[in-house]
Structures are given as C-alpha cells and as structure tokens.
Design an enzyme around this catalytic site. Structure first.
Site, PDB file in Angstrom:
ATOM      1  N   LYS A  49      18.721  30.791  75.597  1.00  0.00           N
ATOM      2  CA  LYS A  49      19.417  30.168  76.620  1.00  0.00           C
ATOM      3  C   LYS A  49      19.398  28.809  76.797  1.00  0.00           C
ATOM      4  CE  LYS A  49      15.385  30.801  79.823  1.00  0.00           C
ATOM      5  NZ  LYS A  49      14.913  31.308  81.164  1.00  0.00           N
ATOM      6  N   TYR A 268      13.274  -3.666  85.089  1.00  0.00           N
ATOM      7  CA  TYR A 268      13.762  -3.597  86.450  1.00  0.00           C
ATOM      8  C   TYR A 268      12.417  -3.743  87.370  1.00  0.00           C
ATOM      9  CZ  TYR A 268      18.487  -2.038  85.641  1.00  0.00           C
ATOM     10  OH  TYR A 268      20.034  -1.989  85.114  1.00  0.00           O
TER      11      TYR A 268
END
Length: 372
Positions: A49, A268
């Site tokens: 899956k 950042y």
C-alpha cells in the site's frame, strides 16, 4: 548497494534531479526471504500500500514475485487496479480498506479481493456477485482490539445466514495494535479475540501477523503473514538490533560551497552561528522532498559525518564540511540515508516512525532500482 549493477531509472533524469533515491530490490527480496523463513509453514504475503511505502508498488511487487510472493495487500481500490495492470493476472490482490461504494464492479472485473470490514461492505460485495452472476472471493476482517477497521464481535454475531451467499471466503484476518511491543498484554488479548472471531465464521485461512507480529512467535503466524515496513528495511523489533537489510539510499547533490566566518548567521532565523571559521556546502534536498524539517541530522561523504548547519529549508540544507579535509564540488553526492544513517535513525530524530519517513519521500528524485 551495488552501484555498478544495471538499474531501472524513473523520474527526472540524473542530470536534472537534485537528489538520487536508490531502491535495492535485491535487499528487499532478501528481507522477504528472511521473513518467510521465520514463518515455518505459513505463507508470506507483502503489503505494498501507499505505493509500496513510497518505493514503487509495481517495481517492488514484480521483484517479490521472483521469490514466489503471490499475495499482495493494498489500501485502496485505485492502488489495487493499478497493481493489477502492472502485474497482470495471477497474483492475489486484497483491498485492506474495503471497496468504496461504486467501485465494486471495476474491482470484481479486475479480479481483486475485497476485505470486508463491515456488514455493509460484505453486503455490497455479495450484491456485486449477484449482479455479475458469479461467485467472488472475499476476506473478512475482525476488530479484535485496535478499534480502527474490521467487524466488532456484535456485528459478526448479527450477520445473516445468507451473508456469504455467492462469495468464497478466502481469508479471515485482523490487525495487531502493539506487535512492536512484545511484552504488551494487548497482543495475547488480541490473539484470543481473533480465535473467538474465527469460530463465528466458516472455516477459512487466517491472518493476524504484520511485520512485528512475525517476531511474536508461531502462535501469531496462522496461515498467512502480512509484512510491510520490514520488507523496506524498517526495524520490526525496535527493542533489538534490526534483522532486516537496508533497502533505500538517498543521496543529494552539492550545489555550492562557501566559507562561514565566526558569528555569521546561517539559514532561516539565523538559528546557527559558527563559533569558529567553517567551510559549508549547500545540498539540493529539503522538506519539499520529504526530509523532516525537525531532523537536524547529518550527511555523509566517504563515511565522514557532515552535520547540518542551521534549519532545513524547502529545497536545500547547509552542511558543515570543515572536517572533510577537501572541498566538495558542485554535483558531487552526499549520503542522507543508507549504511551510515538509516530510516529508523531519522525517524528517531524526528519524533516519528520509519513508515512516515519512507512514505514522505518525494517525487523529485531520480530513482534507481537495482536488483543483482
């Protein structure tokens, strides 16, 4: 890994992509054989899956077919239909979430097997068999204590006498909630509940064990086990050494290098400021590629650890390469996942599990499949 083995290539070209994801199908197949060998006489299926946990369901299933795997589990009808197209006729493909209303005929005509999680799903599949004028295979899942999918005992008790008319019961199954905690009393409680569940249905092959459940012992193996994450190298025994081989290797290209003077802000928020002069390299990988923003880890070059400097950006990460003893050139590769740093290692740093790391890996990579 075998870097000189002929590879199937997918996604952007090597020249266009910023990073390379290598899937070692030989290691995957070895993991399958190791799990199968632990099962004694029980059969071993494969859970593919979520596009085989992000690694490519068609490629993974085709590789496992070489080692005799004939049963595959997916979550949704769309996954099952795509896998049938990839594999052709022959393998059994079961839909774990059951089949959504309206998709039953397409799935039946493709030879997929519905996993009925409720009386309503079972009735809809039985009606599909009636409409098509032929018997259809079905699996029934019971909720034995996870409270996620499957029929609770009261719903099983209330099944009509004709609930299976027109259907062939191929499998009776349930799912363990705490299999990765071998001392948890929930495991034995679920096994006992599964025995009660089976007694309420006609005789059929049974399946309870997932990846970690295989390691709980023969009492959990029944007729069929359904490993998923362990196939892809995630540790099914978190309290012990990983018995599985690593399947994925993730490498990112160097974009540029620079000198970092003392105290300069890096990335950042200027979350990192070097206390000594540094040499830094920026690599082409970030959280848009599925690398967890909170995983302030490292990359590796020739086995040498290169720590992250500052925060992970969307498309890039800055590395401290001061200790390397040489510069890195644009286009050279550093390793993020592989023998030096595993999927489970990054999961721990991120406060998550290896499953999430694998299924988050993006589609911008140049993908290579090695088998041999």
């Amino acid at each position: 890994m075998h870097p000189h083995t002929a590879a199937i290539k997918h996604g952007p070209s090597l020249e266009q992509a910023g990073a390379i994801l290598t899937i070692d199908l030989a290691a995957l197949r070895e993991n399958y054989r190791r799990l199968r060998d632990r099962l004694g006489g029980a059969a071993c299926a494969a859970v593919v899956k979520a596009d085989a946990y992000g690694l490519g369901a068609g490629e993974v299933a085709a590789a496992l077919r070489k080692d005799g795997c004939g049963t595959f589990f997916v979550a949704h009808a769309a996954e099952g239909l795509a896998l049938r197209m990839a594999l052709g006729a022959g393998p059994e493909i079961l839909i774990l979430n059951g089949i959504h209303p309206g998709a039953e005929v397409d799935c039946a005509e493709a030879g997929l097997i519905a996993v009925a999680n409720s009386a309503a799903q079972l009735a809809a599949w039985r009606e599909t068999a009636r409409r098509l004028g032929r018997r259809l295979p079905v699996a029934i899942q019971g909720d034995t204590g996870m409270s996620r999918l499957g029929m609770p005992p009261s719903e099983v008790d209330g099944l009509a006498a004709d609930a299976l008319d027109g259907l062939d019961l191929k499998l009776v199954m349930s799912h363990l909630a705490c299999a990765d905690e071998p001392e948890s009393p929930a495991n034995e409680a679920q096994r006992a509940a599964f025995e009660d569940f089976r007694r309420k249905l006609p005789p059929a092959p049974a399946s309870l064990a997932n990846s970690s459940g295989i390691f709980l012992g023969g009492g959990y193996h029944y007729d069929l086990a359904r490993p998923g994450a362990a196939l892809y190298g995630v540790n099914p025994t978190p309290d012990r050494a990983n018995p599985m081989r690593q399947v994925v290797r993730l490498e990112a290209k160097v974009i540029q290098t620079r000198d970092l003077p003392v105290g300069v802000g890096v990335g950042y928020g200027h979350a990192y400021r070097p206390m000594a002069p540094h040499r830094a390299a920026t690599i082409a990988l970030g959280y848009a590629d599925g690398w967890p923003r909170r995983a302030a880890a490292a990359a590796f070059f020739d086995g040498q650890r290169l720590p992250f400097a500052g925060r992970v950006s969307m498309d890039s990460i800055i590395l401290d390469i001061s200790s390397l003893g040489r510069d890195l050139l644009p286009g050279e590769l550093v390793e993020l996942l592989g023998g030096n740093q595993t999927v489970d290692d990054i999961a721990i740093l991120s406060g998550t599990i290896g499953y999430e790391i694998l299924t988050s890996l993006g589609r911008r990579f140049h993908r290579r499949y090695l088998d041999g």
